[in-house]
Design a protein around this motif. Structure first.
Motif, short mmCIF file in Angstrom:
data_model
loop_
_atom_site.label_atom_id
_atom_site.label_comp_id
_atom_site.label_asym_id
_atom_site.label_seq_id
_atom_site.Cartn_x
_atom_site.Cartn_y
_atom_site.Cartn_z
N UNK A 127 -64.27 -57.16 -32.20
CA UNK A 127 -65.67 -57.55 -32.31
C UNK A 127 -66.61 -56.43 -31.87
N UNK A 128 -66.28 -55.78 -30.77
CA UNK A 128 -67.16 -54.75 -30.24
C UNK A 128 -67.18 -53.51 -31.12
N UNK A 129 -66.04 -53.20 -31.77
CA UNK A 129 -66.01 -52.05 -32.69
C UNK A 129 -66.95 -52.28 -33.88
N UNK A 130 -67.06 -53.52 -34.29
CA UNK A 130 -67.94 -53.83 -35.43
C UNK A 130 -69.38 -54.01 -35.01
N UNK A 131 -69.63 -54.37 -33.72
CA UNK A 131 -70.99 -54.60 -33.25
C UNK A 131 -71.62 -53.37 -32.62
N UNK A 132 -70.79 -52.43 -32.18
CA UNK A 132 -71.29 -51.29 -31.41
C UNK A 132 -72.31 -50.46 -32.15
N UNK A 133 -72.17 -50.32 -33.46
CA UNK A 133 -73.08 -49.48 -34.22
C UNK A 133 -74.35 -50.17 -34.65
N UNK A 134 -74.53 -51.42 -34.27
CA UNK A 134 -75.72 -52.16 -34.70
C UNK A 134 -76.88 -52.00 -33.71
N UNK A 135 -76.62 -51.35 -32.57
CA UNK A 135 -77.67 -51.15 -31.57
C UNK A 135 -78.00 -49.66 -31.49
N UNK B 164 -62.64 -59.33 -37.85
CA UNK B 164 -62.15 -58.57 -39.00
C UNK B 164 -63.19 -58.49 -40.10
N UNK B 165 -63.92 -59.61 -40.33
CA UNK B 165 -64.96 -59.62 -41.35
C UNK B 165 -66.11 -58.69 -40.98
N UNK B 166 -66.56 -58.74 -39.72
CA UNK B 166 -67.64 -57.86 -39.28
C UNK B 166 -67.19 -56.40 -39.30
N UNK B 167 -65.94 -56.18 -38.97
CA UNK B 167 -65.40 -54.82 -38.98
C UNK B 167 -65.40 -54.26 -40.40
N UNK B 168 -65.05 -55.12 -41.36
CA UNK B 168 -64.98 -54.67 -42.74
C UNK B 168 -66.35 -54.39 -43.33
N UNK B 169 -67.35 -55.16 -42.91
CA UNK B 169 -68.71 -55.02 -43.46
C UNK B 169 -69.60 -54.10 -42.64
N UNK B 170 -69.05 -53.53 -41.54
CA UNK B 170 -69.87 -52.65 -40.70
C UNK B 170 -70.29 -51.42 -41.45
#
Length: 359
Positions: A290-298, A351-357
Motif C-alpha cells: 500500500x505504501x509503495x503505491x501511495x508514497x508518490x501521491x504526496x 496491488x490495484x493501487x500499485x498497478x495504477x500508480x
C-alpha cells in the motif's frame, strides 16, 4: 540498479527505526496512562511499573512495526517524488516494481520473522506482563467452574459435574455417561466426587448403573473408589473458560482449540484468533504494498501526509480486521474467512493501487 536499491534501503532503514521507536513510545504511554490510576491506588513501586513496561515492549513492537513500515516507505518515496529524484529513474525505463522490489522483499522477511518473533518472544513476555500486572494490582483469576458438562472420546463419554475445583483438581456431584460406538447407552456412573491422579480420574463412592448380561434390566453396583481407562479427560477441559489465546504459543493455541472442539465448548472464536495469528504476521507485506503505491501521491508536506496516511490506513485495516473477526466469532462467516478476509481485501487494493500508480 544495485546502487539505486542501496540508496533506497539506506534512506528507508533509519526512517523505519525512528518511526518504530516513536510508535512504540505512543503505545507505551497509552498503556501507562490507562493504568496510572490503578498503580496510584495500589501504591505500586516505580520498579514494578518499569518492569511491566519493559515486558510490554515486544508486544508494542509487534503492533507498531506495520505502522512504522507504512510510514517509512511513504516518507522515503514521498521525498524522492517531491525532489524530482525519480524522474531519471522512470525516464530510464525502470518500473515502480523494480524500484521498490527491495522494500517488498524486506517486508516479506519482516513478515516471516515477525511470526516467529510473536511466537517465541512476544507471547511469553506479554503473558508474564499480564501476570505481574495482576499480582501488583491485587487481581486474582480463578479457573474453578460450576455446572460443567464435557464431551470426551468423540462424544462417547459425557461428564456432568456440579463443581470443578481448580486448586485441588477435583470434581463434585459427578455423573458420567458412557455410550457405545453406535451412540447407544452403555452404562452410567454417579459419584460424590472425583480426583485427578496422574493421567485419569478416580471416582469416590461410585454408583454404577448397567444392564445385566441379557440386557433386560438395569442393575446397580457400589464402589468406594472406581476408575476406568476412558476417564482420561484432563482437568484443563473443566476449567472456566478465561484463557486468552493471545497468551498461548502456536502449539498451545492449537491444542486449546482442539480441546474446546473435543469437549463441546464454543471454539469458533478461538479458532479465528488462531488463524488470525498467521494473517497478522503478514501485515508488513500488505502495508508495504500500500505504501509503495501511495508514497508518490504526496509532493507537499511529506512528513505530515505520510504520518497521516499511515495512521488512517492502519486504523481502517485494523477496524476491518476486527469486524471480520467479530463476524467469524458470531458464526456469520467461517473462522478462516474471518481471519484472512481483511488481509486479502487490502492485498488486492494494494496491488490495484500499485498497478495504477503513476511513474
Amino acid at each position: 540498479m544495485k546502487a539505486l536499491h542501496k540508496m533506497i534501503m539506506k534512506d528507508f532503514i533509519p526512517t523505519l527505526l525512528v518511526a518504530l521507536i516513536f510508535f512504540i513510545m505512543i503505545l507505551q504511554l497509552v498503556d501507562i496512562f490507562a493504568n496510572l490510576w490503578r498503580y496510584l491506588n495500589a501504591e505500586v513501586p516505580m520498579a514494578a511499573i518499569l518492569r511491566v513496561t519493559l515486558l510490554y515492549t515486544p508486544k508494542c513492537i509487534s503492533f507498531a512495526l506495520p505502522i512504522a513500515v507504512l510510514f517509512s516507505i511513504s516518507y522515503t518515496l514521498g521525498n524522492y517524488y517531491a525532489n524530482n529524484e525519480l524522474i531519471a529513474v522512470f525516464g530510464s525505463g525502470y518500473s515502480l516494481y523494480q524500484l521498490t522490489s527491495p522494500l517488498l522483499i524486506f517486508a516479506i522477511f519482516l513478515s516471516l520473522g515477525g511470526y516467529f518473533f510473536e511466537d517465541r518472544i512476544v507471547i511469553p513476555t506479554f503473558k508474564e506482563k499480564n501476570q505481574i500486572s495482576r499480582e501488583i494490582l491485587g487481581q486474582t483469576v480463578s479457573f474453578s467452574n460450576s455446572n460443567v458438562a464435557v464431551l470426551s472420546h468423540r462424544n462417547r463419554v459425557i461428564y456432568n459435574a456440579d463443581f470443578y475445583n481448580d486448586r485441588r483438581q477435583s470434581l463434585t456431584g459427578l455423573t458420567v455417561l458412557f455410550l457405545d460406538e453406535e451412540g447407544n447407552f452403555d452404562f452410567r456412573v454417579d459419584g460424590n466426587s472425583a480426583v485427578w491422579e496422574e493421567d485419569h480420574w478416580i471416582i469416590k463412592n461410585a454408583r454404577i448403573f448397567l444392564y445385566d448380561d441379557r440386557n433386560e434390566y438395569l442393575k446397580e453396583d457400589f464402589h468406594s473408589s472406581w476408575e476406568h481407562e476412558m476417564l482420561d479427560e484432563p482437568p484443563d477441559s473443566f476449567k472456566r473458560i478465561s484463557r486468552d489465546i493471545a497468551e498461548m504459543s502456536a502449539t498451545e493455541a492449537k491444542a486449546w482449540v482442539e480441546s474446546l472442539r473435543r469437549t463441546g465448548f464454543p471454539f469458533k472464536g478461538a479458532l479465528t484468533e488462531y488463524y488470525q495469528r498467521t494473517s497478522f504476521a503478514l501485515t508488513p507485506l500488505v502495508v508495504a504494498l500500500l505504501s509503495c503505491s501511495l508514497g508518490g501521491r504526496f509532493k507537499k508536506n511529506i512528513l505530515l501526509m505520510s504520518l497521516l496516511s499511515s495512521l488512517v490506513v492502519s486504523v481502517i485495516y485494523y477496524v476491518a480486521q476486527m469486524v471480520m473477526v467479530l463476524l467469524a466469532k458470531l458464526g456469520y462467516i467461517p473462522p478462516l474467512y474471518g481471519a484472512w478476509a481483511a488481509f486479502l481485501i487490502f492485498l488486492g487494493v494494494g496491488a490495484l493501487l500499485f498497478k495504477t500508480a503513476q511513474t
